[in-house]
Design a protein around this motif. Structure first.
Motif, mmCIF file in Angstrom:
data_model
loop_
_atom_site.group_PDB
_atom_site.id
_atom_site.type_symbol
_atom_site.label_atom_id
_atom_site.label_comp_id
_atom_site.label_asym_id
_atom_site.label_seq_id
_atom_site.Cartn_x
_atom_site.Cartn_y
_atom_site.Cartn_z
ATOM 1 N N SER A 280 0.548 -1.620 0.439
ATOM 2 C CA SER A 280 0.018 0.087 0.008
ATOM 3 C C SER A 280 1.053 1.490 0.249
ATOM 4 O O SER A 280 0.489 2.489 -0.786
ATOM 5 N N ASN A 281 2.195 1.412 0.132
ATOM 6 C CA ASN A 281 3.073 2.417 0.922
ATOM 7 C C ASN A 281 3.354 2.744 -0.824
ATOM 8 O O ASN A 281 4.141 3.465 -1.081
ATOM 9 N N ILE A 282 3.978 1.513 -1.204
ATOM 10 C CA ILE A 282 4.597 1.393 -2.810
ATOM 11 C C ILE A 282 2.887 2.446 -3.865
ATOM 12 O O ILE A 282 3.546 3.368 -4.378
ATOM 13 N N VAL A 283 2.353 1.897 -3.234
ATOM 14 C CA VAL A 283 0.843 2.499 -4.480
ATOM 15 C C VAL A 283 0.538 3.423 -4.272
ATOM 16 O O VAL A 283 1.084 4.650 -5.020
ATOM 17 N N ASP A 284 0.100 4.018 -2.631
ATOM 18 C CA ASP A 284 -0.030 5.844 -2.609
ATOM 19 C C ASP A 284 1.112 6.686 -2.726
ATOM 20 O O ASP A 284 0.987 6.959 -3.834
ATOM 21 N N ASN A 285 1.972 5.965 -2.451
ATOM 22 C CA ASN A 285 3.350 7.031 -3.091
ATOM 23 C C ASN A 285 4.309 6.837 -4.947
ATOM 24 O O ASN A 285 4.315 7.678 -5.629
ATOM 25 N N PHE A 286 3.487 5.348 -5.428
ATOM 26 C CA PHE A 286 3.196 5.770 -6.758
ATOM 27 C C PHE A 286 2.305 6.756 -6.771
ATOM 28 O O PHE A 286 2.123 7.749 -7.651
ATOM 29 N N SER A 287 1.350 6.474 -6.383
ATOM 30 C CA SER A 287 -0.236 7.523 -7.045
ATOM 31 C C SER A 287 0.394 8.994 -6.713
ATOM 32 O O SER A 287 0.215 9.935 -7.770
ATOM 33 N N LEU A 288 0.732 9.643 -5.750
ATOM 34 C CA LEU A 288 1.260 10.496 -5.564
ATOM 35 C C LEU A 288 2.269 11.512 -6.216
ATOM 36 O O LEU A 288 2.535 12.230 -6.808
ATOM 37 N N LEU A 289 3.696 10.230 -6.607
ATOM 38 C CA LEU A 289 3.948 10.853 -7.456
ATOM 39 C C LEU A 289 3.493 10.771 -8.868
ATOM 40 O O LEU A 289 4.218 12.314 -9.584
ATOM 41 N N ILE A 290 3.002 10.376 -8.781
ATOM 42 C CA ILE A 290 2.252 10.670 -10.254
ATOM 43 C C ILE A 290 1.629 12.201 -10.378
ATOM 44 O O ILE A 290 1.198 12.334 -11.598
ATOM 45 N N ASN A 291 0.878 12.317 -9.471
ATOM 46 C CA ASN A 291 -0.092 13.748 -9.068
ATOM 47 C C ASN A 291 0.922 14.795 -9.076
ATOM 48 O O ASN A 291 0.613 15.784 -9.088
ATOM 49 N N VAL A 292 1.925 14.802 -8.661
ATOM 50 C CA VAL A 292 3.097 15.809 -9.030
ATOM 51 C C VAL A 292 3.639 16.043 -9.616
ATOM 52 O O VAL A 292 4.240 17.189 -9.863
ATOM 53 N N ALA A 293 3.725 14.945 -10.389
ATOM 54 C CA ALA A 293 5.171 14.732 -11.838
ATOM 55 C C ALA A 293 3.969 15.675 -12.989
ATOM 56 O O ALA A 293 4.771 16.523 -13.940
ATOM 57 N N ARG A 294 2.831 16.501 -12.703
ATOM 58 C CA ARG A 294 3.172 17.412 -13.727
ATOM 59 C C ARG A 294 3.936 18.939 -13.313
ATOM 60 O O ARG A 294 3.821 19.073 -12.653
ATOM 61 N N VAL A 295 3.224 19.107 -15.087
ATOM 62 C CA VAL A 295 4.768 20.735 -15.386
ATOM 63 C C VAL A 295 3.238 21.589 -15.108
ATOM 64 O O VAL A 295 2.478 21.627 -15.440
ATOM 65 N N ASN A 296 4.386 22.463 -14.152
ATOM 66 C CA ASN A 296 3.799 23.794 -13.943
ATOM 67 C C ASN A 296 4.190 25.095 -14.406
ATOM 68 O O ASN A 296 5.908 24.670 -13.700
ATOM 69 N N ASP A 297 3.723 26.435 -15.112
ATOM 70 C CA ASP A 297 5.024 27.282 -14.868
ATOM 71 C C ASP A 297 5.870 27.536 -14.125
ATOM 72 O O ASP A 297 6.306 28.530 -14.281
ATOM 73 N N PRO A 298 5.111 27.978 -12.975
ATOM 74 C CA PRO A 298 6.312 28.908 -11.789
ATOM 75 C C PRO A 298 7.239 28.076 -11.088
ATOM 76 O O PRO A 298 7.162 26.809 -11.306
ATOM 77 N N PRO A 299 8.533 28.592 -11.599
ATOM 78 C CA PRO A 299 9.827 27.938 -11.501
ATOM 79 C C PRO A 299 9.147 27.275 -10.253
ATOM 80 O O PRO A 299 10.446 26.377 -9.714
ATOM 81 N N VAL A 300 9.277 28.474 -9.134
ATOM 82 C CA VAL A 300 9.274 27.706 -7.599
ATOM 83 C C VAL A 300 8.966 26.775 -6.878
ATOM 84 O O VAL A 300 8.852 25.470 -6.693
ATOM 85 N N ARG A 301 7.781 26.077 -8.015
ATOM 86 C CA ARG A 301 6.455 25.594 -7.382
ATOM 87 C C ARG A 301 6.833 23.613 -7.958
ATOM 88 O O ARG A 301 7.122 23.319 -7.590
ATOM 89 N N ASN A 302 7.561 24.421 -9.241
ATOM 90 C CA ASN A 302 8.303 23.345 -10.033
ATOM 91 C C ASN A 302 9.689 22.411 -8.997
ATOM 92 O O ASN A 302 9.744 21.260 -8.422
ATOM 93 N N SER A 303 10.426 23.391 -8.671
ATOM 94 C CA SER A 303 11.433 22.621 -6.999
ATOM 95 C C SER A 303 10.621 22.009 -6.073
ATOM 96 O O SER A 303 11.295 21.374 -5.302
ATOM 97 N N GLN A 304 9.386 22.582 -5.655
ATOM 98 C CA GLN A 304 8.505 21.894 -4.954
ATOM 99 C C GLN A 304 8.204 20.845 -4.904
ATOM 100 O O GLN A 304 8.692 19.623 -4.398
ATOM 101 N N GLU A 305 7.806 20.611 -6.302
ATOM 102 C CA GLU A 305 7.279 19.621 -7.108
ATOM 103 C C GLU A 305 8.293 18.375 -7.266
ATOM 104 O O GLU A 305 8.106 17.489 -7.006
ATOM 105 N N ALA A 306 9.313 18.919 -7.604
ATOM 106 C CA ALA A 306 11.291 18.174 -7.301
ATOM 107 C C ALA A 306 10.928 17.378 -6.358
ATOM 108 O O ALA A 306 11.404 16.432 -5.916
#
Length: 150
Positions: free
Chosen positions: A37-63
């Motif tokens: 369940s940890n693997i699945v949860d973290n994978f789904s959260l990883l996919i959600n965070v992997a979206r590309v956004n315009d502001p550079p600060v937010r991209n570093s937070q997502e990274a």
């Protein structure tokens, strides 16, 4: 017919070992469920965070979040690998232990059967010797034998 009770099934160390094995199995299954369940949860959260956004600060937070989620996935996977290794060791070592116990029990049963067979054969031999002696006595004192020798 008391051989069934001689194995001691349902009591003593055998029952305690079975209870311990059942408890260990439950804890191992719980670990597997938690890790998966940890693997699945973290994978789904990883996919959600992997979206590309315009502001550079937010991209570093997502990274950073992506690295954290990936790290947690690696930890859960490592835990599963350790669990597999533990299961292999348990299967190997407990398998030999139970096999040796089973062999020892069978040896005891066969030794008892051998002793019983020896006693039975000894009794049969004594009865055969007594019957043969009785038959010899009847033969040598019989009328038929005494008439043939005369």
């Amino acid at each position: 017919m008391s051989k069934v009770g001689a194995s001691g099934a349902g009591s003593g160390p055998t029952a305690a070992a079975a209870a311990a094995a059942a408890q260990k199995q439950r804890s191992l299954l719980q670990r597997v469920d938690t890790d998966i369940s940890n693997i699945v949860d973290n994978f789904s959260l990883l996919i959600n965070v992997a979206r590309v956004n315009d502001p550079p600060v937010r991209n570093s937070q997502e990274a950073f979040q992506m690295e954290m989620r990936a790290s947690r996935m690696v930890q859960a996977t490592d835990s599963l690998l350790k669990l597999v290794s533990e299961l292999k060791q348990t299967a190997i070592f407990s398998g030999f232990g139970s096999l040796n116990e089973n062999v020892d029990r069978r040896i005891e049963v066969f030794e008892r059967q051998a002793e019983s067979s020896d006693r039975l054969l000894e009794r049969i031999g004594e009865q055969a010797a007594a019957s043969l002696k009785e038959l010899e006595t009847h033969y040598y004192s019989s009328v038929v034998r005494t008439h043939r020798t005369e």
